[in-house]
Design a protein around this motif. Structure first.
Motif, PDB file in Angstrom:
ATOM      1  N   ASN A 164       0.789  -1.230   0.000  1.00 14.25           N
ATOM      2  CA  ASN A 164       0.000   0.000   0.000  1.00 14.25           C
ATOM      3  C   ASN A 164       0.821   1.280   0.000  1.00 14.25           C
ATOM      4  O   ASN A 164       0.335   2.316  -0.461  1.00 14.25           O
ATOM      5  CB  ASN A 164      -0.940   0.005   1.210  1.00 14.25           C
ATOM      6  CG  ASN A 164      -1.984  -1.082   1.126  1.00 14.25           C
ATOM      7  OD1 ASN A 164      -2.805  -1.101   0.222  1.00 14.25           O
ATOM      8  ND2 ASN A 164      -1.945  -2.029   2.054  1.00 14.25           N
ATOM      9  N   PHE A 165       2.037   1.216   0.526  1.00 15.22           N
ATOM     10  CA  PHE A 165       2.875   2.417   0.550  1.00 15.22           C
ATOM     11  C   PHE A 165       4.074   2.294  -0.393  1.00 15.22           C
ATOM     12  O   PHE A 165       4.238   3.108  -1.300  1.00 15.22           O
ATOM     13  CB  PHE A 165       3.346   2.726   1.969  1.00 15.22           C
ATOM     14  CG  PHE A 165       4.291   3.893   2.039  1.00 15.22           C
ATOM     15  CD1 PHE A 165       3.907   5.147   1.575  1.00 15.22           C
ATOM     16  CD2 PHE A 165       5.574   3.748   2.553  1.00 15.22           C
ATOM     17  CE1 PHE A 165       4.783   6.225   1.616  1.00 15.22           C
ATOM     18  CE2 PHE A 165       6.449   4.823   2.602  1.00 15.22           C
ATOM     19  CZ  PHE A 165       6.050   6.074   2.140  1.00 15.22           C
ATOM     20  N   MET A 166       4.895   1.282  -0.200  1.00 15.06           N
ATOM     21  CA  MET A 166       6.074   1.162  -1.050  1.00 15.06           C
ATOM     22  C   MET A 166       5.688   0.948  -2.509  1.00 15.06           C
ATOM     23  O   MET A 166       6.410   1.385  -3.420  1.00 15.06           O
ATOM     24  CB  MET A 166       6.981   0.043  -0.561  1.00 15.06           C
ATOM     25  CG  MET A 166       7.626   0.314   0.792  1.00 15.06           C
ATOM     26  SD  MET A 166       8.440   1.940   0.918  1.00 15.06           S
ATOM     27  CE  MET A 166       9.699   1.799  -0.363  1.00 15.06           C
ATOM     28  N   GLY A 167       4.547   0.316  -2.767  1.00 16.03           N
ATOM     29  CA  GLY A 167       4.077   0.183  -4.143  1.00 16.03           C
ATOM     30  C   GLY A 167       3.857   1.532  -4.793  1.00 16.03           C
ATOM     31  O   GLY A 167       4.128   1.720  -5.989  1.00 16.03           O
ATOM     32  N   VAL A 168       3.363   2.503  -4.024  1.00 18.42           N
ATOM     33  CA  VAL A 168       3.194   3.880  -4.531  1.00 18.42           C
ATOM     34  C   VAL A 168       4.558   4.527  -4.736  1.00 18.42           C
ATOM     35  O   VAL A 168       4.813   5.174  -5.757  1.00 18.42           O
ATOM     36  CB  VAL A 168       2.335   4.703  -3.556  1.00 18.42           C
ATOM     37  CG1 VAL A 168       2.237   6.155  -4.022  1.00 18.42           C
ATOM     38  CG2 VAL A 168       0.940   4.098  -3.421  1.00 18.42           C
ATOM     39  N   VAL A 169       5.445   4.360  -3.757  1.00 15.24           N
ATOM     40  CA  VAL A 169       6.800   4.923  -3.856  1.00 15.24           C
ATOM     41  C   VAL A 169       7.503   4.401  -5.106  1.00 15.24           C
ATOM     42  O   VAL A 169       8.063   5.180  -5.894  1.00 15.24           O
ATOM     43  CB  VAL A 169       7.615   4.581  -2.600  1.00 15.24           C
ATOM     44  CG1 VAL A 169       9.088   4.980  -2.784  1.00 15.24           C
ATOM     45  CG2 VAL A 169       7.040   5.284  -1.374  1.00 15.24           C
ATOM     46  N   TYR A 170       7.483   3.096  -5.307  1.00 15.81           N
ATOM     47  CA  TYR A 170       8.179   2.503  -6.449  1.00 15.81           C
ATOM     48  C   TYR A 170       7.624   3.023  -7.776  1.00 15.81           C
ATOM     49  O   TYR A 170       8.386   3.326  -8.704  1.00 15.81           O
ATOM     50  CB  TYR A 170       8.060   0.981  -6.419  1.00 15.81           C
ATOM     51  CG  TYR A 170       8.726   0.309  -5.243  1.00 15.81           C
ATOM     52  CD1 TYR A 170       9.834   0.872  -4.613  1.00 15.81           C
ATOM     53  CD2 TYR A 170       8.244  -0.908  -4.745  1.00 15.81           C
ATOM     54  CE1 TYR A 170      10.441   0.240  -3.529  1.00 15.81           C
ATOM     55  CE2 TYR A 170       8.844  -1.544  -3.667  1.00 15.81           C
ATOM     56  CZ  TYR A 170       9.941  -0.960  -3.061  1.00 15.81           C
ATOM     57  OH  TYR A 170      10.535  -1.584  -1.989  1.00 15.81           O
ATOM     58  N   ALA A 171       6.304   3.122  -7.874  1.00 19.29           N
ATOM     59  CA  ALA A 171       5.696   3.588  -9.115  1.00 19.29           C
ATOM     60  C   ALA A 171       6.079   5.040  -9.409  1.00 19.29           C
ATOM     61  O   ALA A 171       6.422   5.390 -10.543  1.00 19.29           O
ATOM     62  CB  ALA A 171       4.179   3.432  -9.045  1.00 19.29           C
ATOM     63  N   ILE A 172       6.027   5.879  -8.380  1.00 18.63           N
ATOM     64  CA  ILE A 172       6.379   7.287  -8.587  1.00 18.63           C
ATOM     65  C   ILE A 172       7.850   7.422  -8.949  1.00 18.63           C
ATOM     66  O   ILE A 172       8.221   8.165  -9.872  1.00 18.63           O
ATOM     67  CB  ILE A 172       6.043   8.128  -7.340  1.00 18.63           C
ATOM     68  CG1 ILE A 172       4.531   8.171  -7.107  1.00 18.63           C
ATOM     69  CG2 ILE A 172       6.586   9.553  -7.499  1.00 18.63           C
ATOM     70  CD1 ILE A 172       4.124   8.878  -5.821  1.00 18.63           C
ATOM     71  N   GLN A 173       8.712   6.718  -8.237  1.00 19.72           N
ATOM     72  CA  GLN A 173      10.141   6.795  -8.536  1.00 19.72           C
ATOM     73  C   GLN A 173      10.436   6.339  -9.963  1.00 19.72           C
ATOM     74  O   GLN A 173      11.337   6.877 -10.618  1.00 19.72           O
ATOM     75  CB  GLN A 173      10.942   5.962  -7.537  1.00 19.72           C
ATOM     76  CG  GLN A 173      11.020   6.596  -6.152  1.00 19.72           C
ATOM     77  CD  GLN A 173      11.803   5.757  -5.163  1.00 19.72           C
ATOM     78  OE1 GLN A 173      11.854   4.527  -5.270  1.00 19.72           O
ATOM     79  NE2 GLN A 173      12.403   6.403  -4.169  1.00 19.72           N
ATOM     80  N   ALA A 174       9.680   5.380 -10.453  1.00 14.51           N
ATOM     81  CA  ALA A 174       9.919   4.863 -11.800  1.00 14.51           C
ATOM     82  C   ALA A 174       9.472   5.839 -12.886  1.00 14.51           C
ATOM     83  O   ALA A 174      10.135   5.963 -13.925  1.00 14.51           O
ATOM     84  CB  ALA A 174       9.197   3.522 -11.976  1.00 14.51           C
TER      85      ALA A 174
END
Length: 253
Positions: free
Chosen positions: A110-120
């Motif tokens: 729920n959180f790191m999935g958002v972080v990873y997508a934004i960073q990508a």
């Protein structure tokens, strides 16, 4: 009118069902090229076959390498203008029974999935004339609920990320916002209903009523209502809206 720029490319994580699928369909209807990301290829192919997305990429949002590969493949097809970080998972447990692995699981999805997508997507989006990042959080990111402390903590983290990143990117063409649905009529909520029935012996109608009572309108939110909010935030005329966490919850917040 959504006011999406002509031929924009939208990437929707968790786009194969529920809120994500409805967002993808709304983006297609507004004229965007839409790529959905998810773990189940067959389910996503059905979305494309139904005309509710154009392309798919298989990835687990909790795995950074997997997300990076999917985003790179999508961006190679067409530069990404819009990211809707929607993928998530809700599991309930009393805090006393929520061990470190349980918390980590909820944080990773729920959180790191958002972080990873934004960073990508961010390196490619920052220099474009228009860009929108919308995270689908939850009213659990704005208030607490019993028995979902891990999920609520993860969604609070998403809202904090959005507010901070919006300020970092305020000098660019990008906006960063969160949409926070209340209990919504999706398969995720259906699973919660089943859980309530199993644990309490209540009927389906009673279990649904238990969730709907949180909404002052006395109902579940529809996925289309959430998609409409996302579509508005992604429009060109919403360029002054950034760093916001907008509740779609019938007045609950």
């Amino acid at each position: 009118m959504s006011g999406l720029p002509h031929s924009s490319h939208a990437l929707v994580t968790g786009g194969s069902r529920g809120i994500g699928r409805r967002i993808a369909a709304a983006m297609v209807g507004a004229g965007a090229t839409v790529t959905i990301i998810g773990r189940d290829r067959a389910t996503m192919e059905a979305v494309v076959a139904a005309g509710e997305a154009h392309f798919i990429e298989v990835a687990d949002v909790a795995n950074q390498a997997s997300v990076n590969a999917a985003v790179a493949a999508a961006a190679a097809r067409k530069p990404i203008d819009i990211l809707v970080a929607n993928a998530g998972s809700a599991q309930s447990a009393p805090f006393a029974k929520s061990d470190a692995a349980f918390f980590r699981r909820m944080i990773d999805v729920n959180f790191m999935g958002v972080v990873y997508a934004i960073q990508a997507v961010l390196p490619g989006m920052k220099n474009r004339p228009y860009g929108r990042i919308v995270a689908v959080a939850s009213t659990a990111g704005l208030k607490g609920y019993p028995y979902v402390s891990a999920y609520s903590a993860a969604k609070h983290a998403v809202v904090g990320l959005v507010r901070s990143l919006a300020l970092e990117l305020a000098g660019t063409s990008l906006t960063v916002n969160a949409v926070c649905p209340g209990f919504t009529d999706t398969d995720l909520v259906s699973a919660s209903v089943e859980n309530i029935m199993k644990k309490t012996g209540r009927s389906r109608e009673q279990a649904l009523a238990e969730l709907a009572r949180h909404n002052p309108q006395g109902r579940l939110v529809s996925p289309a209502e959430v998609a409409d909010a996302v579509l508005w935030l992604c429009g060109e005329k919403a360029s002054a809206i950034t760093g916001q966490a907008i509740a779609v919850a019938g007045g609950e917040i």
